[in-house]
Design a protein around this motif. Structure first.
Motif, PDB file in Angstrom:
ATOM      1  N   GLU A  94       0.617  -1.328   0.024  1.00  0.00           N
ATOM      2  CA  GLU A  94      -0.199  -0.009   0.125  1.00  0.00           C
ATOM      3  C   GLU A  94       0.960   1.181  -0.055  1.00  0.00           C
ATOM      4  O   GLU A  94       0.456   2.040  -0.702  1.00  0.00           O
ATOM      5  CB  GLU A  94      -0.713  -0.057   1.105  1.00  0.00           C
ATOM      6  CG  GLU A  94      -2.152  -1.206   0.989  1.00  0.00           C
ATOM      7  CD  GLU A  94      -2.839  -1.229   2.103  1.00  0.00           C
ATOM      8  OE1 GLU A  94      -2.697  -0.786   3.245  1.00  0.00           O
ATOM      9  OE2 GLU A  94      -4.262  -1.816   2.060  1.00  0.00           O
TER      10      GLU A  94
ATOM     11  N   ILE B 210       1.725   1.616  -3.621  1.00  0.00           N
ATOM     12  CA  ILE B 210       0.848   2.130  -4.464  1.00  0.00           C
ATOM     13  C   ILE B 210       0.616   3.632  -4.426  1.00  0.00           C
ATOM     14  O   ILE B 210       0.488   4.251  -5.258  1.00  0.00           O
ATOM     15  CB  ILE B 210      -0.480   1.387  -4.262  1.00  0.00           C
ATOM     16  CG1 ILE B 210      -0.380  -0.017  -4.482  1.00  0.00           C
ATOM     17  CG2 ILE B 210      -1.570   2.094  -4.540  1.00  0.00           C
ATOM     18  CD1 ILE B 210      -1.771  -0.950  -3.913  1.00  0.00           C
ATOM     19  N   LEU B 211       0.701   4.194  -3.082  1.00  0.00           N
ATOM     20  CA  LEU B 211       0.674   5.597  -2.774  1.00  0.00           C
ATOM     21  C   LEU B 211       1.674   6.371  -3.690  1.00  0.00           C
ATOM     22  O   LEU B 211       1.267   7.398  -4.175  1.00  0.00           O
ATOM     23  CB  LEU B 211       0.799   5.900  -1.480  1.00  0.00           C
ATOM     24  CG  LEU B 211      -0.396   5.794  -0.490  1.00  0.00           C
ATOM     25  CD1 LEU B 211       0.208   5.833   0.962  1.00  0.00           C
ATOM     26  CD2 LEU B 211      -1.581   6.374  -1.007  1.00  0.00           C
TER      27      LEU B 211
ATOM     28  N   LYS C 245       1.027   5.711  -7.709  1.00  0.00           N
ATOM     29  CA  LYS C 245      -0.468   5.856  -8.411  1.00  0.00           C
ATOM     30  C   LYS C 245      -0.563   7.130  -9.095  1.00  0.00           C
ATOM     31  O   LYS C 245      -1.054   7.301 -10.300  1.00  0.00           O
ATOM     32  CB  LYS C 245      -1.533   5.744  -7.386  1.00  0.00           C
ATOM     33  CG  LYS C 245      -2.996   5.438  -8.134  1.00  0.00           C
ATOM     34  CD  LYS C 245      -3.615   4.670  -6.925  1.00  0.00           C
ATOM     35  CE  LYS C 245      -5.098   4.228  -7.688  1.00  0.00           C
ATOM     36  NZ  LYS C 245      -5.874   3.782  -6.642  1.00  0.00           N
ATOM     37  N   LYS C 246      -0.143   8.258  -8.433  1.00  0.00           N
ATOM     38  CA  LYS C 246      -0.413   9.481  -8.848  1.00  0.00           C
ATOM     39  C   LYS C 246       0.564   9.825 -10.057  1.00  0.00           C
ATOM     40  O   LYS C 246       0.076  10.377 -11.170  1.00  0.00           O
ATOM     41  CB  LYS C 246       0.448  10.690  -7.902  1.00  0.00           C
ATOM     42  CG  LYS C 246       0.125  11.956  -7.967  1.00  0.00           C
ATOM     43  CD  LYS C 246       0.418  12.879  -7.017  1.00  0.00           C
ATOM     44  CE  LYS C 246      -0.271  14.393  -7.008  1.00  0.00           C
ATOM     45  NZ  LYS C 246      -0.040  15.292  -5.903  1.00  0.00           N
TER      46      LYS C 246
ATOM     47  N   ALA D  26       1.436   7.192 -12.450  1.00  0.00           N
ATOM     48  CA  ALA D  26       0.420   6.734 -13.235  1.00  0.00           C
ATOM     49  C   ALA D  26      -0.518   7.734 -13.956  1.00  0.00           C
ATOM     50  O   ALA D  26      -0.886   7.237 -15.296  1.00  0.00           O
ATOM     51  CB  ALA D  26       0.021   5.241 -12.690  1.00  0.00           C
ATOM     52  N   GLN D  27      -1.268   7.984 -12.944  1.00  0.00           N
ATOM     53  CA  GLN D  27      -2.544   8.799 -13.570  1.00  0.00           C
ATOM     54  C   GLN D  27      -2.438  10.103 -13.999  1.00  0.00           C
ATOM     55  O   GLN D  27      -2.830  10.565 -14.965  1.00  0.00           O
ATOM     56  CB  GLN D  27      -3.339   9.178 -12.194  1.00  0.00           C
ATOM     57  CG  GLN D  27      -4.022   7.734 -11.710  1.00  0.00           C
ATOM     58  CD  GLN D  27      -4.829   7.792 -10.431  1.00  0.00           C
ATOM     59  OE1 GLN D  27      -4.513   8.924  -9.746  1.00  0.00           O
ATOM     60  NE2 GLN D  27      -5.859   7.033 -10.123  1.00  0.00           N
TER      61      GLN D  27
ATOM     62  N   ALA E 100       2.672   3.047 -14.400  1.00  0.00           N
ATOM     63  CA  ALA E 100       1.145   2.303 -14.564  1.00  0.00           C
ATOM     64  C   ALA E 100       1.238   0.830 -14.329  1.00  0.00           C
ATOM     65  O   ALA E 100       0.447   0.158 -13.686  1.00  0.00           O
ATOM     66  CB  ALA E 100       0.578   2.789 -16.016  1.00  0.00           C
TER      67      ALA E 100
ATOM     68  N   CYS F  20       1.955   0.019 -10.711  1.00  0.00           N
ATOM     69  CA  CYS F  20       0.583   0.029 -10.037  1.00  0.00           C
ATOM     70  C   CYS F  20      -0.332  -1.081 -10.232  1.00  0.00           C
ATOM     71  O   CYS F  20      -0.927  -1.639  -9.232  1.00  0.00           O
ATOM     72  CB  CYS F  20      -0.142   1.648 -10.521  1.00  0.00           C
ATOM     73  SG  CYS F  20      -1.417   1.943  -9.333  1.00  0.00           S
ATOM     74  N   SER F  21      -0.411  -1.506 -11.289  1.00  0.00           N
ATOM     75  CA  SER F  21      -1.144  -2.722 -11.633  1.00  0.00           C
ATOM     76  C   SER F  21      -0.881  -3.872 -10.904  1.00  0.00           C
ATOM     77  O   SER F  21      -1.585  -4.712 -10.402  1.00  0.00           O
ATOM     78  CB  SER F  21      -1.306  -3.008 -13.332  1.00  0.00           C
ATOM     79  OG  SER F  21      -1.871  -4.074 -13.462  1.00  0.00           O
TER      80      SER F  21
ATOM     81  N   TYR G  84       0.827  -4.039  -8.338  1.00  0.00           N
ATOM     82  CA  TYR G  84       0.816  -3.702  -6.895  1.00  0.00           C
ATOM     83  C   TYR G  84      -0.581  -4.049  -6.296  1.00  0.00           C
ATOM     84  O   TYR G  84      -0.885  -4.706  -5.408  1.00  0.00           O
ATOM     85  CB  TYR G  84       1.300  -2.340  -6.418  1.00  0.00           C
ATOM     86  CG  TYR G  84       2.768  -2.123  -6.604  1.00  0.00           C
ATOM     87  CD1 TYR G  84       3.571  -3.182  -7.183  1.00  0.00           C
ATOM     88  CD2 TYR G  84       3.049  -0.835  -6.601  1.00  0.00           C
ATOM     89  CE1 TYR G  84       4.977  -2.718  -7.108  1.00  0.00           C
ATOM     90  CE2 TYR G  84       4.687  -0.457  -6.970  1.00  0.00           C
ATOM     91  CZ  TYR G  84       5.390  -1.324  -7.277  1.00  0.00           C
ATOM     92  OH  TYR G  84       6.832  -1.129  -7.285  1.00  0.00           O
ATOM     93  N   GLU G  85      -1.695  -3.534  -7.221  1.00  0.00           N
ATOM     94  CA  GLU G  85      -2.899  -3.572  -7.004  1.00  0.00           C
ATOM     95  C   GLU G  85      -3.546  -5.063  -7.194  1.00  0.00           C
ATOM     96  O   GLU G  85      -4.257  -5.651  -5.909  1.00  0.00           O
ATOM     97  CB  GLU G  85      -3.850  -2.764  -8.042  1.00  0.00           C
ATOM     98  CG  GLU G  85      -3.656  -1.294  -7.511  1.00  0.00           C
ATOM     99  CD  GLU G  85      -4.499  -0.303  -8.407  1.00  0.00           C
ATOM    100  OE1 GLU G  85      -4.708  -0.881  -9.472  1.00  0.00           O
ATOM    101  OE2 GLU G  85      -4.583   0.737  -8.039  1.00  0.00           O
TER     102      GLU G  85
END
Length: 367
Positions: free
Chosen positions: A141, A144-145, A148-149, A151-152, A160, A163-164, A166-167
């Motif tokens: 987690e 991801i933090l 994620k930013k 990636a977006q 990206a 993030c995929s 990790y999720e």
């Protein structure tokens, strides 16, 4: 290649008894010694009859077997992921190992209290799994933090993909599943996952500690464990730690073999455990054989000849020219290197040769 297996389990499941059996050289044949690096770390040689057979033919000045480091990690308790007991230290010790030997109590004995009041190997497994999963969830987690930013908003393709990955791991952990159960479609995804160094991604061997009467065939507890781990990429080994303690006290190899035969076992659980730990680390063995020494060398399954040469010395890999290879069965059949050559059974291999378990190798190199 100092690779380590960590022995984990709840208190009073037989974990330290097994470690103490491993630490007693009398539990093995005389060729398989044990030494201690620190109080809870042992370097244990890997039983391999092929090494003895080669030594018998070559009659070398010395024999050098493979080794595995075994770490006895103190019993985990509920709340370890939050630092309960000595939780942080235990989890750090596990993180430093390459694979996990998870000991589960699969025997009834009113004289040995269980930390949770009753014998239930599935519950015990889930307690430790949960603590490791909670710690991994913290790791995932926080990653991801971070990504994620990016990636977006930044259009960062690597972020990206990270993030995929990790999720997907996060989703498994939230369902109470271990990270090793998550499979990926590409090498890039696998690499991203491996760089997390997650506790529940490590390969695991479940060691079912049973009573003497169940040493050969197992029992209902063992069957429960088999069913519980069926979906995991994990193996099970049945060992009776009490028997192993008795074997360790016997003076001679012959006495130990007679004891094993009487209870219906071909070899001790300790020997099987050491070999299983070696395989758990995805290791195989090649040999070098000469009058100065016959030696077993560990390498990661799938490695090519130059990488395996590098296990002996980095110069061997850097300056690799070729490898002269004799298959173990051919060496035993013909009795010597010269006889194998005369029979045309020695092959000369280049940089792309994938070394096979049991190969007897001679490397040519130039630095």
């Amino acid at each position: 290649m100092a690779l380590q297996c960590g022995i984990v389990g709840l208190p009073n499941v037989g974990k330290s008894t097994l470690f103490n059996c491993l630490s007693n050289a009398k539990a093995q044949s005389a060729n398989f010694p044990f030494c201690t690096i620190e109080p809870n770390v042992g370097v244990i040689t890997v039983p391999d009859p092929r090494l003895n057979e080669l030594a018998r033919l070559v009659n070398p000045q010395r024999i050098v077997p493979n080794t595995v480091e075994i770490v006895d990690i103190a019993g985990l308790v509920k709340g370890a992921s939050k630092g309960e007991g000595l939780g942080n230290k235990f989890l750090a010790n596990i993180r430093e190992t390459d694979a996990i030997l998870h000991v589960l109590r699969c025997f009834d004995d009113d004289n040995i209290t269980h930390v949770d009041g009753s014998v239930d190997p599935i519950r015990d497994k889930e307690i430790i799994d949960t603590e490791l999963q909670l710690k991994d969830l913290e790791t995932v987690e926080s990653r991801i933090l971070k990504v994620k930013k990016q990636a977006q908003t930044g259009g960062d393709k690597l972020a990206a993909l990270q993030c995929s990955v990790y999720e997907r791991i996060q989703a498994a952990l939230l369902k109470g599943e271990n990270a090793r159960t998550v499979t990926f479609d590409s090498k890039d995804e696998e690499k991203i996952a491996s760089e997390l160094y997650l506790l529940t991604a490590k390969p695991v061997l479940y060691v079912c500690n049973v009573d003497e009467g169940s040493a050969v065939t197992g029992n209902s507890y063992v069957e429960q464990v088999k069913e519980a781990v069926a979906a995991e990429n994990a193996h099970i080994l049945v060992v009776a730690a009490k028997i192993e303690s008795e074997i360790a006290e016997l003076e001679t190899y012959e006495e130990r073999q007679m004891f094993l035969n009487e209870i219906g076992l071909e070899e001790s659980g300790v020997s099987r455990l050491i070999r299983a730990a070696y395989a758990l680390l995805n290791l195989e063995t090649y040999f070098t054989a000469g009058v100065q020494e016959v030696r077993a060398w560990p390498y990661v399954k799938g490695w090519k000849a130059p990488q395996c040469a590098g296990v002996i010395h980095t110069d061997f890999e850097k300056g690799f020219i070729r490898a002269e290879v004799i298959k173990y069965d051919d060496y035993i059949k013909f009795g010597s290197e010269s006889a194998v050559k005369e029979a045309g059974k020695m092959s000369v291999e280049g940089k792309e040769y994938v070394v096979q378990d049991g190969d007897i190798m001679h490397f040519r190199f130039n630095v």
